[in-house]
Design a protein around this motif. Structure first.
Motif, PDB file in Angstrom:
ATOM      1  N   GLY A  73     -11.569  29.739  40.796  1.00  0.00           N
ATOM      2  CA  GLY A  73     -12.224  30.260  41.992  1.00  0.00           C
ATOM      3  C   GLY A  73     -13.672  29.837  42.044  1.00  0.00           C
ATOM      4  O   GLY A  73     -14.133  29.010  41.256  1.00  0.00           O
ATOM      5  N   ASN A  74     -14.412  30.416  42.971  1.00  0.00           N
ATOM      6  CA  ASN A  74     -15.809  30.097  43.197  1.00  0.00           C
ATOM      7  C   ASN A  74     -16.665  30.690  42.073  1.00  0.00           C
ATOM      8  O   ASN A  74     -16.952  31.885  42.067  1.00  0.00           O
ATOM      9  CB  ASN A  74     -16.234  30.638  44.567  1.00  0.00           C
ATOM     10  CG  ASN A  74     -17.641  30.225  44.951  1.00  0.00           C
ATOM     11  OD1 ASN A  74     -18.552  30.229  44.141  1.00  0.00           O
ATOM     12  ND2 ASN A  74     -17.818  29.869  46.214  1.00  0.00           N
ATOM     13  N   GLU A  75     -17.062  29.853  41.125  1.00  0.00           N
ATOM     14  CA  GLU A  75     -17.790  30.331  39.939  1.00  0.00           C
ATOM     15  C   GLU A  75     -19.119  30.977  40.311  1.00  0.00           C
ATOM     16  O   GLU A  75     -19.502  31.999  39.734  1.00  0.00           O
ATOM     17  CB  GLU A  75     -18.014  29.171  38.975  1.00  0.00           C
ATOM     18  CG  GLU A  75     -18.706  29.565  37.690  1.00  0.00           C
ATOM     19  CD  GLU A  75     -18.824  28.416  36.714  1.00  0.00           C
ATOM     20  OE1 GLU A  75     -19.706  28.487  35.830  1.00  0.00           O
ATOM     21  OE2 GLU A  75     -18.051  27.440  36.834  1.00  0.00           O
ATOM     22  N   GLU A  76     -19.833  30.396  41.274  1.00  0.00           N
ATOM     23  CA  GLU A  76     -21.140  30.940  41.664  1.00  0.00           C
ATOM     24  C   GLU A  76     -20.987  32.344  42.234  1.00  0.00           C
ATOM     25  O   GLU A  76     -21.829  33.209  42.002  1.00  0.00           O
ATOM     26  CB  GLU A  76     -21.790  30.007  42.697  1.00  0.00           C
ATOM     27  CG  GLU A  76     -23.196  30.423  43.090  1.00  0.00           C
ATOM     28  CD  GLU A  76     -23.841  29.447  44.055  1.00  0.00           C
ATOM     29  OE1 GLU A  76     -24.922  29.757  44.586  1.00  0.00           O
ATOM     30  OE2 GLU A  76     -23.254  28.354  44.274  1.00  0.00           O
ATOM     31  N   TRP A  77     -19.932  32.582  42.989  1.00  0.00           N
ATOM     32  CA  TRP A  77     -19.682  33.901  43.578  1.00  0.00           C
ATOM     33  C   TRP A  77     -19.212  34.891  42.518  1.00  0.00           C
ATOM     34  O   TRP A  77     -19.603  36.055  42.504  1.00  0.00           O
ATOM     35  CB  TRP A  77     -18.636  33.764  44.685  1.00  0.00           C
ATOM     36  CG  TRP A  77     -18.322  35.029  45.424  1.00  0.00           C
ATOM     37  CD1 TRP A  77     -18.972  35.516  46.524  1.00  0.00           C
ATOM     38  CD2 TRP A  77     -17.282  35.973  45.128  1.00  0.00           C
ATOM     39  NE1 TRP A  77     -18.388  36.706  46.924  1.00  0.00           N
ATOM     40  CE2 TRP A  77     -17.358  37.002  46.080  1.00  0.00           C
ATOM     41  CE3 TRP A  77     -16.293  36.034  44.137  1.00  0.00           C
ATOM     42  CZ2 TRP A  77     -16.477  38.087  46.086  1.00  0.00           C
ATOM     43  CZ3 TRP A  77     -15.425  37.121  44.131  1.00  0.00           C
ATOM     44  CH2 TRP A  77     -15.523  38.126  45.108  1.00  0.00           C
ATOM     45  N   LEU A  78     -18.375  34.422  41.608  1.00  0.00           N
ATOM     46  CA  LEU A  78     -17.765  35.290  40.606  1.00  0.00           C
ATOM     47  C   LEU A  78     -18.723  35.695  39.494  1.00  0.00           C
ATOM     48  O   LEU A  78     -18.660  36.823  38.983  1.00  0.00           O
ATOM     49  CB  LEU A  78     -16.549  34.574  40.006  1.00  0.00           C
ATOM     50  CG  LEU A  78     -15.794  35.279  38.887  1.00  0.00           C
ATOM     51  CD1 LEU A  78     -15.197  36.593  39.373  1.00  0.00           C
ATOM     52  CD2 LEU A  78     -14.708  34.365  38.337  1.00  0.00           C
ATOM     53  N   SER A  79     -19.611  34.811  39.102  1.00  0.00           N
ATOM     54  CA  SER A  79     -20.461  35.028  37.938  1.00  0.00           C
ATOM     55  C   SER A  79     -21.232  36.349  37.965  1.00  0.00           C
ATOM     56  O   SER A  79     -21.200  37.107  36.980  1.00  0.00           O
ATOM     57  CB  SER A  79     -21.422  33.854  37.769  1.00  0.00           C
ATOM     58  OG  SER A  79     -22.231  34.035  36.629  1.00  0.00           O
ATOM     59  N   PRO A  80     -21.933  36.699  39.049  1.00  0.00           N
ATOM     60  CA  PRO A  80     -22.673  37.971  39.040  1.00  0.00           C
ATOM     61  C   PRO A  80     -21.772  39.198  38.934  1.00  0.00           C
ATOM     62  O   PRO A  80     -22.197  40.236  38.419  1.00  0.00           O
ATOM     63  CB  PRO A  80     -23.434  37.952  40.371  1.00  0.00           C
ATOM     64  CG  PRO A  80     -22.735  36.947  41.219  1.00  0.00           C
ATOM     65  CD  PRO A  80     -22.177  35.935  40.280  1.00  0.00           C
ATOM     66  N   ILE A  81     -20.535  39.091  39.403  1.00  0.00           N
ATOM     67  CA  ILE A  81     -19.594  40.203  39.291  1.00  0.00           C
ATOM     68  C   ILE A  81     -19.253  40.450  37.832  1.00  0.00           C
ATOM     69  O   ILE A  81     -19.268  41.591  37.353  1.00  0.00           O
ATOM     70  CB  ILE A  81     -18.311  39.907  40.106  1.00  0.00           C
ATOM     71  CG1 ILE A  81     -18.640  39.814  41.590  1.00  0.00           C
ATOM     72  CG2 ILE A  81     -17.246  40.975  39.855  1.00  0.00           C
ATOM     73  CD1 ILE A  81     -17.476  39.369  42.452  1.00  0.00           C
ATOM     74  N   LEU A  82     -18.967  39.374  37.098  1.00  0.00           N
ATOM     75  CA  LEU A  82     -18.619  39.512  35.686  1.00  0.00           C
ATOM     76  C   LEU A  82     -19.820  39.939  34.850  1.00  0.00           C
ATOM     77  O   LEU A  82     -19.658  40.596  33.814  1.00  0.00           O
ATOM     78  CB  LEU A  82     -18.057  38.192  35.157  1.00  0.00           C
ATOM     79  CG  LEU A  82     -16.777  37.675  35.826  1.00  0.00           C
ATOM     80  CD1 LEU A  82     -16.296  36.406  35.128  1.00  0.00           C
ATOM     81  CD2 LEU A  82     -15.687  38.729  35.837  1.00  0.00           C
ATOM     82  N   GLN A 336     -16.828  34.734  52.476  1.00  0.00           N
ATOM     83  CA  GLN A 336     -16.903  35.713  53.566  1.00  0.00           C
ATOM     84  C   GLN A 336     -17.182  37.128  53.061  1.00  0.00           C
ATOM     85  O   GLN A 336     -17.361  38.047  53.854  1.00  0.00           O
ATOM     86  CB  GLN A 336     -15.578  35.740  54.335  1.00  0.00           C
ATOM     87  CG  GLN A 336     -15.134  34.391  54.868  1.00  0.00           C
ATOM     88  CD  GLN A 336     -13.676  34.413  55.300  1.00  0.00           C
ATOM     89  OE1 GLN A 336     -13.365  34.423  56.484  1.00  0.00           O
ATOM     90  NE2 GLN A 336     -12.779  34.430  54.335  1.00  0.00           N
ATOM     91  N   ILE A 337     -17.221  37.284  51.729  1.00  0.00           N
ATOM     92  CA  ILE A 337     -17.326  38.605  51.116  1.00  0.00           C
ATOM     93  C   ILE A 337     -18.611  38.711  50.289  1.00  0.00           C
ATOM     94  O   ILE A 337     -18.925  37.795  49.510  1.00  0.00           O
ATOM     95  CB  ILE A 337     -16.118  38.877  50.196  1.00  0.00           C
ATOM     96  CG1 ILE A 337     -14.798  38.653  50.944  1.00  0.00           C
ATOM     97  CG2 ILE A 337     -16.182  40.282  49.620  1.00  0.00           C
ATOM     98  CD1 ILE A 337     -14.570  39.552  52.130  1.00  0.00           C
ATOM     99  N   ALA A 338     -19.343  39.794  50.452  1.00  0.00           N
ATOM    100  CA  ALA A 338     -20.558  40.018  49.662  1.00  0.00           C
ATOM    101  C   ALA A 338     -20.157  40.353  48.229  1.00  0.00           C
ATOM    102  O   ALA A 338     -19.420  41.311  47.995  1.00  0.00           O
ATOM    103  CB  ALA A 338     -21.373  41.159  50.259  1.00  0.00           C
ATOM    104  N   SER A 339     -20.626  39.578  47.274  1.00  0.00           N
ATOM    105  CA  SER A 339     -20.174  39.734  45.892  1.00  0.00           C
ATOM    106  C   SER A 339     -20.699  41.000  45.223  1.00  0.00           C
ATOM    107  O   SER A 339     -20.181  41.411  44.185  1.00  0.00           O
ATOM    108  CB  SER A 339     -20.581  38.513  45.060  1.00  0.00           C
ATOM    109  OG  SER A 339     -21.995  38.399  45.006  1.00  0.00           O
ATOM    110  N   PHE A 370     -10.662  41.696  36.958  1.00  0.00           N
ATOM    111  CA  PHE A 370     -11.237  41.365  38.263  1.00  0.00           C
ATOM    112  C   PHE A 370     -10.897  42.437  39.287  1.00  0.00           C
ATOM    113  O   PHE A 370     -11.744  42.821  40.112  1.00  0.00           O
ATOM    114  CB  PHE A 370     -10.724  40.004  38.729  1.00  0.00           C
ATOM    115  CG  PHE A 370     -11.241  39.590  40.070  1.00  0.00           C
ATOM    116  CD1 PHE A 370     -12.577  39.273  40.254  1.00  0.00           C
ATOM    117  CD2 PHE A 370     -10.398  39.534  41.176  1.00  0.00           C
ATOM    118  CE1 PHE A 370     -13.073  38.910  41.502  1.00  0.00           C
ATOM    119  CE2 PHE A 370     -10.877  39.161  42.427  1.00  0.00           C
ATOM    120  CZ  PHE A 370     -12.214  38.850  42.587  1.00  0.00           C
ATOM    121  N   ALA A 371      -9.670  42.949  39.256  1.00  0.00           N
ATOM    122  CA  ALA A 371      -9.283  44.021  40.179  1.00  0.00           C
ATOM    123  C   ALA A 371     -10.158  45.257  39.964  1.00  0.00           C
ATOM    124  O   ALA A 371     -10.673  45.853  40.921  1.00  0.00           O
ATOM    125  CB  ALA A 371      -7.815  44.381  39.985  1.00  0.00           C
TER     126      ALA A 371
END
Length: 387
Positions: A73-82, A336-339, A370-371
């Protein structure tokens, strides 16, 4: 069914249940008014149906070894979530709900080794917080009308100020997986990318597969797209009558599915003895033969065709399909989603969680992590708006 709720959560799976459980704690602690109404609409006849079956019923619910490398997936979007929702936070969250954990090599499970423990804990949290749960309730359509969402179900209409989409993906038909969530999302105006099977086996032509079906190989599996190496995983490769399965195959399935969907040529390759160097393997074969290196059923295949044990290559013709897949690749475009909140950028008060999003992880608790992470971030923002 209530005609109005402050928050409606569509789906009582992993992300939906945790989101609801966190919001329930706010009601219990009186963080916000007891007049706040929160409802879960679940199409199945019980909550957590897919969650109950995850990890063969053991529920590997996170992994202490966490990084974006474990996801597609989009690493830049996912990184701050993790970075914000780390595994230790998930472990503590479930401890707060009464779920003790155990871990093996970073893989985290409930201490009871039963997924039902997790489902029960979240269900009880929702009940204690007076969350309305409507079972056998299939959402047929959602419309945005002014500042509210009108939700049409097989049990009638209802509406809400904030809507949480947590329906899960199209993977796992037997546990309720379908495309309904994607359709609702698309009608609300969000883009959904192509959906592929993830974490499942790969099919291949050849009569010999039936002859070796049921064997297990402690080896390495490599995936090639147009003769270019895309990935290599080691572990137990399971042979079935029409191809290959097992965790090494699951980890690379998504890449194969996407390439096949684009009409590209895909091949798999088995290394039967990755623990031996090329020199060691050659010497072993010369001095002792291959009898002690491969399952007995393979001897006529490998010996008769004189195929190197290092590079047994075959063409991949498909996957086992979404019906047998553990996750689905593709989904709602995360741009389209705010991380930080899981809210749709162009549709205020619409939150999209978990498997609906175009992020999927490898085996090992990553998809559940992730869920949970998306549920926590959404619940925190919803709580802020309720107070």
């Amino acid at each position: 069914m209530r005609t109005y709720s402050d928050v409606i959560i569509v789906g009582a799976g992993a992300s939906g249940l945790l989101c609801a459980s966190i919001l329930a704690q706010g009601i219990i602690s009186k963080k916000y008014s007891s007049e706040v109404r929160i409802a879960i609409l679940e199409k199945n006849n019980r909550i957590g149906k897919k969650l109950s079956a995850t990890g063969n019923g053991r529920c590997n619910f996170t992994n202490l070894h966490m990084s974006t490398d474990c996801y597609y997936g989009n690493e830049e979007w996912l990184s701050p979530i993790l970075q914000k929702v780390v595994p230790e936070r998930i472990v503590q969250s479930f401890a707060d709900f009464g779920v003790l954990h155990r871990q093996r090599d970073g893989y985290v499970y409930p201490h009871t080794n039963q997924a039902g423990t997790v489902v029960r804990a979240l269900g009880e949290a929702c009940g204690n917080g007076s969350i309305d749960i409507e079972l056998d309730c299939f959402v047929e359509k959602v419309c945005k009308i002014g500042d509210c969402f009108e939700v049409v179900t097989n049990k009638g209409k209802t509406s809400c100020r904030m809507l949480v989409m947590a329906t899960g993906s199209a993977a796992g038909r037997e546990t309720g997986g379908d495309e309904s969530g994607y359709e609702i999302i698309k009608r609300l105006g969000l883009h959904v990318s192509d959906i592929y099977a993830g974490l499942t086996g790969l099919c291949s032509r050849g009569k010999f597969w039936k002859r070796v079906a049921g064997t297990r190989i402690q080896g390495a599996f490599s995936l090639f797209v147009e003769n270019e190496l895309c990935g290599r995983e080691t572990g137990e490769i399971q042979i079935v009558k029409d191809g290959v399965s097992g965790i090494p195959v699951f980890q690379l399935c998504r890449l194969a599915a996407a390439a096949l969907g684009q009409g590209r040529r895909v091949c798999g390759e088995i290394d039967f003895v990755p623990i031996l160097s090329d020199r060691e393997l050659l010497q072993w074969e010369k001095e002792k033969g291959i009898q002690g290196l491969v399952p007995e059923k393979w001897l006529p295949i490998l010996g008769g065709e004189n195929i190197c044990l290092r590079h047994f290559r075959f063409e991949v013709t498909g996957t086992f399909g979404l019906e047998r897949a553990q996750v689905a690749a593709g989904g709602v475009d995360v741009e389209q989603i705010a991380s930080d909140t899981m809210e749709a950028k162009e549709i205020p008060n619409l939150f999209v969680l978990g498997e609906l999003l175009d992020v999927d992880g490898k085996c090992g608790g990553y998809n559940l992590h992730f869920a949970w992470a998306t549920a926590i971030l959404a619940a925190e923002e919803i709580e802020r708006r309720l107070t």
